[in-house]
Design a protein around this motif. Structure first.
Motif, PDB file in Angstrom:
ATOM      1  N   PRO A 228      45.985 -24.117  19.639  1.00 60.19           N
ATOM      2  CA  PRO A 228      46.077 -23.163  18.520  1.00 60.19           C
ATOM      3  C   PRO A 228      44.741 -22.552  18.119  1.00 60.19           C
ATOM      4  CG  PRO A 228      47.355 -25.142  18.069  1.00 60.19           C
ATOM      5  CD  PRO A 228      46.575 -25.421  19.311  1.00 60.19           C
ATOM      6  N   ARG A 229      43.663 -23.330  18.154  1.00 61.53           N
ATOM      7  CA  ARG A 229      42.370 -22.795  17.725  1.00 61.53           C
ATOM      8  C   ARG A 229      41.902 -21.686  18.650  1.00 61.53           C
ATOM      9  NH1 ARG A 229      37.665 -26.948  16.239  1.00 61.53           N
ATOM     10  NH2 ARG A 229      39.273 -27.396  14.665  1.00 61.53           N
ATOM     11  N   ILE A 230      42.048 -21.893  19.960  1.00 62.70           N
ATOM     12  CA  ILE A 230      41.638 -20.862  20.911  1.00 62.70           C
ATOM     13  C   ILE A 230      42.559 -19.654  20.796  1.00 62.70           C
ATOM     14  CG2 ILE A 230      41.417 -20.315  23.369  1.00 62.70           C
ATOM     15  CD1 ILE A 230      40.499 -23.155  23.827  1.00 62.70           C
ATOM     16  N   LEU A 231      43.865 -19.901  20.620  1.00 68.00           N
ATOM     17  CA  LEU A 231      44.796 -18.799  20.424  1.00 68.00           C
ATOM     18  C   LEU A 231      44.417 -17.975  19.199  1.00 68.00           C
ATOM     19  CD1 LEU A 231      48.322 -20.324  21.175  1.00 68.00           C
ATOM     20  CD2 LEU A 231      47.280 -18.355  22.311  1.00 68.00           C
ATOM     21  N   SER A 232      44.067 -18.657  18.125  1.00 73.47           N
ATOM     22  CA  SER A 232      43.702 -17.973  16.889  1.00 73.47           C
ATOM     23  C   SER A 232      42.473 -17.094  17.096  1.00 73.47           C
ATOM     24  CB  SER A 232      43.444 -18.997  15.783  1.00 73.47           C
ATOM     25  OG  SER A 232      43.076 -18.363  14.582  1.00 73.47           O
ATOM     26  N   ASP A 233      41.477 -17.621  17.797  1.00 72.39           N
ATOM     27  CA  ASP A 233      40.263 -16.841  18.061  1.00 72.39           C
ATOM     28  C   ASP A 233      40.574 -15.614  18.915  1.00 72.39           C
ATOM     29  OD1 ASP A 233      38.798 -18.665  16.620  1.00 72.39           O
ATOM     30  OD2 ASP A 233      38.078 -19.769  18.372  1.00 72.39           O
ATOM     31  N   LEU A 234      41.409 -15.795  19.934  1.00 70.11           N
ATOM     32  CA  LEU A 234      41.746 -14.692  20.823  1.00 70.11           C
ATOM     33  C   LEU A 234      42.573 -13.629  20.115  1.00 70.11           C
ATOM     34  CD1 LEU A 234      42.536 -16.779  24.021  1.00 70.11           C
ATOM     35  CD2 LEU A 234      40.808 -14.979  23.885  1.00 70.11           C
ATOM     36  N   LEU A 235      43.534 -14.052  19.311  1.00 69.81           N
ATOM     37  CA  LEU A 235      44.347 -13.093  18.571  1.00 69.81           C
ATOM     38  C   LEU A 235      43.504 -12.319  17.565  1.00 69.81           C
ATOM     39  CD1 LEU A 235      47.512 -15.300  18.019  1.00 69.81           C
ATOM     40  CD2 LEU A 235      47.443 -13.180  19.325  1.00 69.81           C
ATOM     41  N   SER A 236      42.514 -12.982  17.000  1.00 72.50           N
ATOM     42  CA  SER A 236      41.648 -12.318  16.015  1.00 72.50           C
ATOM     43  C   SER A 236      40.802 -11.226  16.648  1.00 72.50           C
ATOM     44  CB  SER A 236      40.738 -13.345  15.325  1.00 72.50           C
ATOM     45  OG  SER A 236      41.495 -14.255  14.554  1.00 72.50           O
ATOM     46  N   CYS A 237      40.391 -11.417  17.902  1.00 69.63           N
ATOM     47  CA  CYS A 237      39.542 -10.409  18.542  1.00 69.63           C
ATOM     48  C   CYS A 237      40.310  -9.542  19.534  1.00 69.63           C
ATOM     49  CB  CYS A 237      38.328 -11.054  19.204  1.00 69.63           C
ATOM     50  SG  CYS A 237      38.666 -11.991  20.691  1.00 69.63           S
ATOM     51  N   CYS A 238      41.637  -9.702  19.597  1.00 67.84           N
ATOM     52  CA  CYS A 238      42.454  -8.841  20.451  1.00 67.84           C
ATOM     53  C   CYS A 238      42.547  -7.458  19.815  1.00 67.84           C
ATOM     54  CB  CYS A 238      43.844  -9.440  20.633  1.00 67.84           C
ATOM     55  SG  CYS A 238      44.927  -8.442  21.689  1.00 67.84           S
ATOM     56  N   LYS A 239      42.292  -6.424  20.603  1.00 67.94           N
ATOM     57  CA  LYS A 239      42.221  -5.061  20.074  1.00 67.94           C
ATOM     58  C   LYS A 239      43.567  -4.340  20.040  1.00 67.94           C
ATOM     59  CE  LYS A 239      37.486  -4.180  21.718  1.00 67.94           C
ATOM     60  NZ  LYS A 239      36.667  -3.281  22.560  1.00 67.94           N
ATOM     61  N   LYS A 240      44.584  -4.873  20.716  1.00 68.49           N
ATOM     62  CA  LYS A 240      45.842  -4.140  20.846  1.00 68.49           C
ATOM     63  C   LYS A 240      46.933  -4.748  19.966  1.00 68.49           C
ATOM     64  CE  LYS A 240      45.168  -2.018  25.352  1.00 68.49           C
ATOM     65  NZ  LYS A 240      45.789  -1.699  26.655  1.00 68.49           N
ATOM     66  N   ILE A 241      47.461  -3.904  19.065  1.00 67.21           N
ATOM     67  CA  ILE A 241      48.544  -4.331  18.181  1.00 67.21           C
ATOM     68  C   ILE A 241      49.776  -4.721  18.992  1.00 67.21           C
ATOM     69  CG2 ILE A 241      50.096  -3.573  16.334  1.00 67.21           C
ATOM     70  CD1 ILE A 241      47.173  -3.979  15.472  1.00 67.21           C
ATOM     71  N   LYS A 242      50.063  -3.947  20.042  1.00 67.55           N
ATOM     72  CA  LYS A 242      51.225  -4.225  20.892  1.00 67.55           C
ATOM     73  C   LYS A 242      51.198  -5.651  21.421  1.00 67.55           C
ATOM     74  CE  LYS A 242      51.246  -3.573  25.328  1.00 67.55           C
ATOM     75  NZ  LYS A 242      51.242  -3.013  26.714  1.00 67.55           N
ATOM     76  N   ALA A 251      56.529 -16.139  21.086  1.00 64.89           N
ATOM     77  CA  ALA A 251      56.200 -17.427  20.469  1.00 64.89           C
ATOM     78  C   ALA A 251      57.341 -17.898  19.568  1.00 64.89           C
ATOM     79  CB  ALA A 251      54.909 -17.313  19.673  1.00 64.89           C
ATOM     80  N   ASP A 252      57.936 -16.995  18.790  1.00 65.80           N
ATOM     81  CA  ASP A 252      59.072 -17.360  17.937  1.00 65.80           C
ATOM     82  C   ASP A 252      60.286 -17.734  18.784  1.00 65.80           C
ATOM     83  OD1 ASP A 252      57.414 -16.775  15.864  1.00 65.80           O
ATOM     84  OD2 ASP A 252      58.608 -15.122  15.056  1.00 65.80           O
ATOM     85  N   ARG A 253      60.468 -17.034  19.870  1.00 64.88           N
ATOM     86  CA  ARG A 253      61.630 -17.267  20.746  1.00 64.88           C
ATOM     87  C   ARG A 253      61.599 -18.675  21.337  1.00 64.88           C
ATOM     88  NH1 ARG A 253      65.356 -14.607  24.096  1.00 64.88           N
ATOM     89  NH2 ARG A 253      65.387 -15.244  26.284  1.00 64.88           N
ATOM     90  N   HIS A 254      60.414 -19.151  21.721  1.00 62.10           N
ATOM     91  CA  HIS A 254      60.326 -20.469  22.377  1.00 62.10           C
ATOM     92  C   HIS A 254      59.945 -21.575  21.401  1.00 62.10           C
ATOM     93  CE1 HIS A 254      60.995 -19.060  26.481  1.00 62.10           C
ATOM     94  NE2 HIS A 254      60.337 -17.963  26.115  1.00 62.10           N
ATOM     95  N   ASP A 255      59.279 -21.237  20.333  1.00 55.40           N
ATOM     96  CA  ASP A 255      59.019 -22.164  19.229  1.00 55.40           C
ATOM     97  C   ASP A 255      58.423 -23.498  19.695  1.00 55.40           C
ATOM     98  OD1 ASP A 255      58.937 -22.784  16.542  1.00 55.40           O
ATOM     99  OD2 ASP A 255      60.929 -23.695  16.522  1.00 55.40           O
ATOM    100  N   HIS A 256      57.348 -23.411  20.493  1.00 55.36           N
ATOM    101  CA  HIS A 256      56.638 -24.622  20.891  1.00 55.36           C
ATOM    102  C   HIS A 256      55.899 -25.197  19.684  1.00 55.36           C
ATOM    103  CE1 HIS A 256      57.700 -23.965  25.002  1.00 55.36           C
ATOM    104  NE2 HIS A 256      56.949 -22.877  25.148  1.00 55.36           N
ATOM    105  N   ALA A 257      55.434 -26.421  19.828  1.00 53.28           N
ATOM    106  CA  ALA A 257      54.800 -27.110  18.692  1.00 53.28           C
ATOM    107  C   ALA A 257      53.592 -26.354  18.166  1.00 53.28           C
ATOM    108  CB  ALA A 257      54.409 -28.527  19.107  1.00 53.28           C
ATOM    109  N   TRP A 258      52.831 -25.704  19.045  1.00 47.84           N
ATOM    110  CA  TRP A 258      51.620 -25.000  18.607  1.00 47.84           C
ATOM    111  C   TRP A 258      51.932 -23.786  17.742  1.00 47.84           C
ATOM    112  CZ3 TRP A 258      52.175 -20.158  20.433  1.00 47.84           C
ATOM    113  CH2 TRP A 258      52.831 -19.968  21.658  1.00 47.84           C
ATOM    114  N   ARG A 259      53.178 -23.265  17.834  1.00 43.04           N
ATOM    115  CA  ARG A 259      53.536 -22.081  17.045  1.00 43.04           C
ATOM    116  C   ARG A 259      53.401 -22.345  15.545  1.00 43.04           C
ATOM    117  NH1 ARG A 259      54.100 -19.022  13.818  1.00 43.04           N
ATOM    118  NH2 ARG A 259      55.529 -17.247  13.567  1.00 43.04           N
ATOM    119  N   LYS A 260      53.674 -23.573  15.118  1.00 46.15           N
ATOM    120  CA  LYS A 260      53.616 -23.904  13.688  1.00 46.15           C
ATOM    121  C   LYS A 260      52.196 -23.847  13.148  1.00 46.15           C
ATOM    122  CE  LYS A 260      57.669 -26.935  14.047  1.00 46.15           C
ATOM    123  NZ  LYS A 260      57.909 -26.589  15.465  1.00 46.15           N
TER     124      LYS A 260
END
Length: 303
Positions: A228-242, A251-260
């Motif tokens: 989750p921490r790496i995902l959070s960093d990547l999402l924060s610096c991702c430039k594309k809204i799409k 992520a909602d569709r598969h609802d893995h533990a890290w999604r929470k």
């Protein structure tokens, strides 16, 4: 000792004339011997180098041509060479992994494997296209133009690293795990590639033209251990809204533990609806058009 190496040793043992008239020639010969020795130590048989790398080693175009004439190098493309295996017949078939290992570990180009290729190599995607070459996704800021001209056993797809404001974030580079020298053995070399967290975002960027929803869905199903921490960093610096909206759709569709551990409200998901495909359904939460099956029934009913 191989035939190639015996030939090289014999070449090194040629007498050097020390007369004043030939002093300059003698010094040049010793320097050429040194350059050739460095080439053999740095480039294993079957691996590639380009003219830029050769020149950095003191081997100019004339010397490179002489090496080709003597069989110490094989010309593959303009400015691209391979060190041939002794006794092996010349072939144009090039394994894409050897090409990328050469690019990263010998020539040190800033390029990495990403997207679905990185996911597949790390065991998160088992899809293999039938009747066609695999697509190999390569990302970099300075990818040499000759790369896509080589006759590889795969189809290379090159991309820039502009998806993220921090272009180096989430790249798994293990080249420094070992104390590597010019004489390090190629079976110790590793491919530089995106971490699973970065690779899935790179793959999402290719929807819907170059990747399919089905393939991404299968990959997401296996992504149970994302960090989750790496995902959070990547999402924060991702430039594309799409890309960010699609990430949360899957992520909602598969609802893995890290999604929470991820709150969509912490990231800039933009405003307004995004029409990604024709004939789809607008996702009621993330406001992007996706295939109808990617919107759960309760979400459709509540929209």
């Amino acid at each position: 000792m191989s035939i190639f190496e015996r030939h090289f040793c014999k070449y090194l043992q040629k007498p050097v004339v020390f007369s004043l008239k030939n002093a300059t020639l003698s010094l040049m010969s010793r320097q050429e011997h040194k350059n050739l020795k460095n080439l053999i130590e740095a480039v294993p048989t079957g691996f590639l180098v380009d003219s830029t790398w050769l020149e950095s080693q003191g081997i100019g175009r004339r010397s490179a041509y002489a090496y080709v004439q003597r069989g110490w190098l094989e010309r593959l493309e303009r400015g691209v060479f391979r060190r041939p295996a002794s006794g092996a017949p010349a072939t144009n078939a090039i394994d894409w992994k050897i090409c990328l290992l050469s690019l990263q570990n010998i020539m040190h180009y800033p390029a990495h494997i990403g997207g679905m290729t990185a996911l597949s190599l790390q065991g998160y995607s088992h899809y293999l296209p039938l009747g066609e070459k695999n697509n190999i996704w390569i990302y970099g800021s300075k990818i040499p133009s000759w790369l896509e001209k080589l006759p590889l056993n795969a189809e290379l797809r090159t991309r820039s690293v502009s998806l993220f404001s921090n272009p180096e974030l989430g790249i798994d580079d293990r080249r420094h795990d070992h104390d590597k020298t010019a004489s390090s053995l190629p079976w110790d070399w590793t491919l530089v590639m995106s971490s699973p967290e970065r690779a899935i975002l790179e793959a999402l960027d290719e929807l819907p033209d170059q990747e399919s929803f089905h393939n991404l869905d299968m990959a997401f199903e296996s992504l149970t251990t994302l960090r989750p921490r790496i995902l959070s960093d990547l999402l924060s610096c991702c430039k594309k809204i799409k890309v960010k909206r699609l990430f949360f759709v899957f992520a909602d569709r598969h609802d893995h533990a890290w999604r929470k551990r991820l709150n969509p409200n912490d990231f800039n998901l933009g405003s307004g609806d995004r029409a990604l495909i024709k004939g789809g359904t607008i996702h009621p939460r993330y406001r992007i058009v996706v295939p109808e099956e990617y919107v759960r029934k309760e979400q459709r009913d509540g929209a």
